[in-house]
Design a protein around this motif. Structure first.
Motif, short mmCIF file in Angstrom:
data_model
loop_
_atom_site.label_atom_id
_atom_site.label_comp_id
_atom_site.label_asym_id
_atom_site.label_seq_id
_atom_site.Cartn_x
_atom_site.Cartn_y
_atom_site.Cartn_z
N PHE A 1 0.98 -1.16 -0.03
CA PHE A 1 -0.04 0.04 -0.34
C PHE A 1 0.81 1.06 0.16
O PHE A 1 1.80 1.13 0.48
N SER A 2 0.33 2.40 -0.38
CA SER A 2 1.14 3.54 -0.41
C SER A 2 0.25 4.68 0.13
O SER A 2 -0.98 4.48 -0.09
N ILE A 3 1.11 5.50 0.72
CA ILE A 3 0.19 6.61 1.08
C ILE A 3 0.54 7.94 0.31
O ILE A 3 1.98 8.17 0.03
N LYS A 4 -0.41 8.73 -0.37
CA LYS A 4 0.09 9.82 -1.23
C LYS A 4 -0.77 11.10 -0.97
O LYS A 4 -1.78 10.74 -0.17
N GLY A 5 -0.35 12.13 -1.29
CA GLY A 5 -1.11 13.23 -0.93
C GLY A 5 -1.03 14.20 -2.16
O GLY A 5 -0.41 14.12 -2.95
N ALA A 6 -1.78 15.48 -1.98
CA ALA A 6 -1.79 16.45 -2.78
C ALA A 6 -2.19 17.70 -2.11
O ALA A 6 -3.21 17.57 -1.17
N SER B 1 4.34 7.61 1.72
CA SER B 1 4.67 6.46 2.17
C SER B 1 4.86 5.43 0.95
O SER B 1 3.44 5.51 0.57
N VAL B 2 5.68 4.82 0.31
CA VAL B 2 5.41 3.90 -0.81
C VAL B 2 5.78 2.64 -0.42
O VAL B 2 6.76 2.37 0.32
N ARG C 1 -2.52 2.22 6.56
CA ARG C 1 -3.82 2.55 6.50
C ARG C 1 -3.91 3.78 7.71
O ARG C 1 -3.29 4.07 8.21
N HIS C 2 -5.16 4.28 7.37
CA HIS C 2 -5.72 5.37 8.20
C HIS C 2 -4.95 6.82 8.47
O HIS C 2 -4.50 6.92 9.26
N PRO C 3 -4.68 7.11 7.05
CA PRO C 3 -3.54 8.36 7.26
C PRO C 3 -4.44 9.57 7.68
O PRO C 3 -5.76 9.67 7.76
N SER C 4 -3.81 10.36 8.49
CA SER C 4 -4.15 11.84 8.84
C SER C 4 -3.12 12.90 8.90
O SER C 4 -2.00 12.37 8.53
N ALA D 1 2.18 14.19 8.15
CA ALA D 1 1.30 13.20 7.70
C ALA D 1 1.65 11.74 8.71
O ALA D 1 2.82 11.51 8.71
N VAL D 2 0.62 11.36 8.86
CA VAL D 2 0.60 10.13 9.99
C VAL D 2 -0.17 8.83 9.51
O VAL D 2 -1.19 9.31 8.84
N TRP D 3 0.22 7.88 9.64
CA TRP D 3 -0.79 6.69 9.42
C TRP D 3 -0.27 5.41 10.24
O TRP D 3 0.87 5.59 10.85
N GLU D 4 -1.36 4.43 10.33
CA GLU D 4 -1.00 3.13 10.97
C GLU D 4 -0.12 2.49 9.89
O GLU D 4 -0.33 2.18 9.06
N ASP D 5 0.93 1.67 10.30
CA ASP D 5 1.69 0.51 9.57
C ASP D 5 1.79 -0.72 10.34
O ASP D 5 2.17 -0.66 11.28
#
Length: 99
Positions: free
Chosen positions: A4-9, A26-27, A33-36, A46-50
């Motif tokens: 999974f990847s976390i991407k933003g804009a 995060s790539v 999951r669950h980015p904030s 940017a934070v997330w569960e991993d």
């Protein structure tokens, strides 16, 4: 194995998309999951569960993060860990039906 990847804009205050190419936060993580996101007036966080380190006796869950500048530049070369939580292994339930 799925990744999974976390991407933003970024968006302008008028809601206009500023980044035509998504920002890689995060790539290729195992289970991100669950980015904030939060903003401190200078940078975004940017934070997330991993979920990592699947082992027979435990699962390690991390809360990870990276800072992103207001210009859309990722400031941290690798994500940093806020918290590491060791979870118990999942339990299997076996049901037998007899006559």
């Amino acid at each position: 194995r799925n990744t999974f990847s976390i991407k933003g804009a970024r968006l302008s205050s008028q809601g206009v998309l500023l980044d035509s190419v998504p920002i890689d936060i995060s790539v290729n993580t195992v289970r991100a999951r669950h980015p904030s996101i939060a903003f401190d007036g200078t940078n975004y966080l940017a934070v997330w569960e991993d979920y990592r380190s699947y082992q027979p006796d435990s699962i390690n869950k991390y809360i990870r993060g990276r800072r992103v500048s207001i210009n859309g530049i990722v400031l941290d070369s690798i994500p940093f860990d806020f918290v590491k939580i060791k979870l118990p292994p999942p339990r299997l339930l076996t049901v037998l039906k007899g006559n």
